[in-house]
Write an enzyme that holds these catalytic residues in place. Structure first.
Site, mmCIF file in Angstrom:
data_model
loop_
_atom_site.group_PDB
_atom_site.id
_atom_site.type_symbol
_atom_site.label_atom_id
_atom_site.label_comp_id
_atom_site.label_asym_id
_atom_site.label_seq_id
_atom_site.Cartn_x
_atom_site.Cartn_y
_atom_site.Cartn_z
ATOM 1 N N ASP A 26 0.482 -1.190 0.141
ATOM 2 C CA ASP A 26 -0.188 0.165 -0.004
ATOM 3 C C ASP A 26 0.803 1.356 -0.051
ATOM 4 O OD1 ASP A 26 -3.032 0.660 -0.197
ATOM 5 O OD2 ASP A 26 -2.861 0.782 2.128
ATOM 6 N N ASP A 64 -10.253 -2.478 2.874
ATOM 7 C CA ASP A 64 -9.936 -2.300 4.398
ATOM 8 C C ASP A 64 -10.553 -2.932 5.108
ATOM 9 O OD1 ASP A 64 -7.874 0.235 3.241
ATOM 10 O OD2 ASP A 64 -9.956 1.188 2.414
#
Length: 530
Positions: free
Chosen positions: A380, A437
């Protein structure tokens, strides 16, 4: 195979997107100068690095609406159209930022147009190549109207209210309640998915233990069975190793890069995958309710067995209705995905998809959880913060894919809620949360719940701690997004917030070694049947 592909795609999208990464919010207000008519407001993006606008409405300079001049498809770049014959003196031009018309930065267009003694500038949209503000000397007021119909509305106001005036000033963006809705949906999805996953894992573990003791497997004839239930041959957890995790992350990287270069083609492939996977998820999540109806004195209509290319269906009529409803819901979303209400269906399907993935993909140990979360943590960060240093125009690969470049399509692997603030800058935007997420920390929460049930932890200690940690991580993500007004890699906050407390708790309780090996030490662990 489909579940693995969908997991790869869903984990790609683990980022929080700020609404405006380079500019700041402002408002453009048209005062019609008619007592019975209300003012009209437009969302504006301005660039303080180029030139500031008034801090509030009282200090904003007023301009007659008659000075607005539509440049239509004029190319205002330095190598573009001849502007000498446009008679721009004492006007407030509106130009298009469409890169297919003029492929240069907004700053370049502004600097060229301001040479013609204009009063200010508006752009239709805020598209353009990145620019270094220190290379430009902008002296005229500038803002970009972001609503698609903004220019047409302004031209209509100019024709219908010739005495009207307009002005621009900064808009302090306030907290929006859509963030709370997104937060509740994410926490609810992770909580329900991890609970279901833990109970499914424990139920399967007990069943296998009892079968091993009795050495028999009963297969009752004539009994209607769930099509997506826990089968006798199903593993307690997925068979995966750290090497396979690294290969999985490498596939994610490759997929993200392919999406960056071939977004317009691959986006439809992913939409089809999402429709199929969410249909199966909807069926899987609601099938227990259908199975419960067989306890009622209702007629049963068993359908002929169907052997398809990739699966075998042995359905009863009620199961078929649920399957058709699930497929129909996904098809309706696909057809109407660009409507204002499509976010409701997308969120509904996305929540069911996430719950089903957490229920099915049960990780075997804390070691595997740590490998997965740690690798995605760096994944990420790399694709959000590092790729702009060497990609063309300094753009982030993750941000470009998440926002869909300049395409009208976007990846459906997000929960989205329209902003609830009446401010016009919120009227056409959404709060977004990527499936990554939810799923990445959710897999850890699901493992914690399964471990609690296996060893009999008091009050489901590890699961409760991981749930609280996930909520705190989400809050930290939203705060950083609000403060920095820039794209944020959500796993930068969610991974340490969830993983570190679990490891520390297990170490303090002297259960870290057992938890680290997880199901690989199944034979040495006491299984609770209550």
């Amino acid at each position: 195979m489909l579940k693995c592909l969908c997991l790869v795609v869903s984990l790609l999208y683990s980022i929080q997107i700020a609404q405006c990464a380079q500019g700041e919010y402002g408002l453009m207000v048209v005062d019609k100068r008619v007592e019975s008519e209300k003012n009209e407001s437009f969302c504006l993006i301005y660039y303080p690095s180029l030139i500031e606008i008034a801090p509030n409405s009282s200090q904003a300079k007023r301009f007659p609406i008659s000075v607005l001049k539509d440049l239509n498809v004029t190319n205002a770049c330095n190598d573009g159209d001849d502007l000498d014959e446009l008679d721009l003196d004492d006007t407030f031009p509106i130009f298009s930022s469409n890169l297919t018309i003029a492929n240069c930065s907004l700053a370049e267009k502004i600097q060229r147009l301001q040479q013609y003694k204009i009063l200010g500038l508006l752009s239709e949209g805020n598209y353009g190549k990145n620019f270094n503000a220190s290379d430009y000397n902008v002296s005229v007021l500038f803002g970009a109207v972001v609503e698609r119909t903004a220019k047409q509305r302004l031209m209509n106001l100019q024709a219908n209210y010739p005495e009207a005036v307009f002005y621009m000033y900064r808009d302090d963006v306030n907290f929006d309640m859509s963030t709370v809705v997104i937060f509740l949906m994410a926490v609810g999805t992770v909580t329900l998915g991890s609970l279901w996953s833990g109970y499914a894992k424990q139920s399967l573990r007990i069943r296998k233990e009892r079968q091993a003791e009795s050495h028999e497997v009963r297969d009752e004839e004539g009994v209607i069975k769930p099509q997506d239930g826990v089968g006798e041959e199903e593993d307690i957890s997925v068979r995966v190793s750290p090497i396979l995790i690294m290969f999985f992350v490498l596939c994610m990287c490759s997929m993200l890069v392919l999406l960056y270069f071939f977004f317009n083609q691959l986006v439809y492939v992913i939409m089809v995958m999402f429709c199929i996977a969410s249909s199966l998820a909807m069926y899987s999540c609601f099938e227990p309710l259908v199975m419960a109806t067989y306890a009622l004195p209702l007629p049963v209509f068993r359908l002929p067995r169907m052997n398809l290319l990739i699966c075998r269906l042995d359905l009863e009529f009620r199961q078929l209705l649920l399957l058709l409803l699930s497929l129909g819901t996904s098809i309706v979303w696909f057809i109407f995905r660009k409507t204002d209400w499509s976010w409701i269906l997308q969120d509904f399907l996305g929540i069911l998809f996430s719950i089903n993935m957490l229920k099915v993909l049960r990780l075997p140990s804390l070691r595997i959880c740590t490998c997965l979360l740690s690798s995605l943590f760096f994944y990420d960060i790399f694709f959000v913060f590092i790729t702009p240093t060497f990609m063309k125009d300094g753009k982030s690969v993750m941000v470009e894919v998440a926002t869909g470049h300049n395409s009208e399509e976007q990846l459906p692997m997000v929960l989205r809620v329209p902003h609830l603030n009446p401010d016009p800058c919120y009227s056409y935007t959404y709060s977004l949360l990527g499936f990554g997420d939810i799923l990445v920390p959710g897999l850890l929460l699901a493992f914690c719940h399964g471990f609690d049930l296996m060893v009999g932890s008091p009050y489901k200690l590890y699961w409760v701690i991981s749930c609280i940690s996930y909520m705190l991580g989400l809050v930290a993500t939203f705060i950083s997004l609000y403060l920095m007004n820039a794209a944020q890699p959500a796993l930068l906050y969610l991974v340490p917030f969830t993983l570190i407390p679990i490891i520390l708790t297990a170490w303090q309780r002297k259960e870290l070694a057992c938890m680290w090996e997880g199901d690989f030490q199944l034979g040495n662990n006491k299984i609770r049947h209550d």
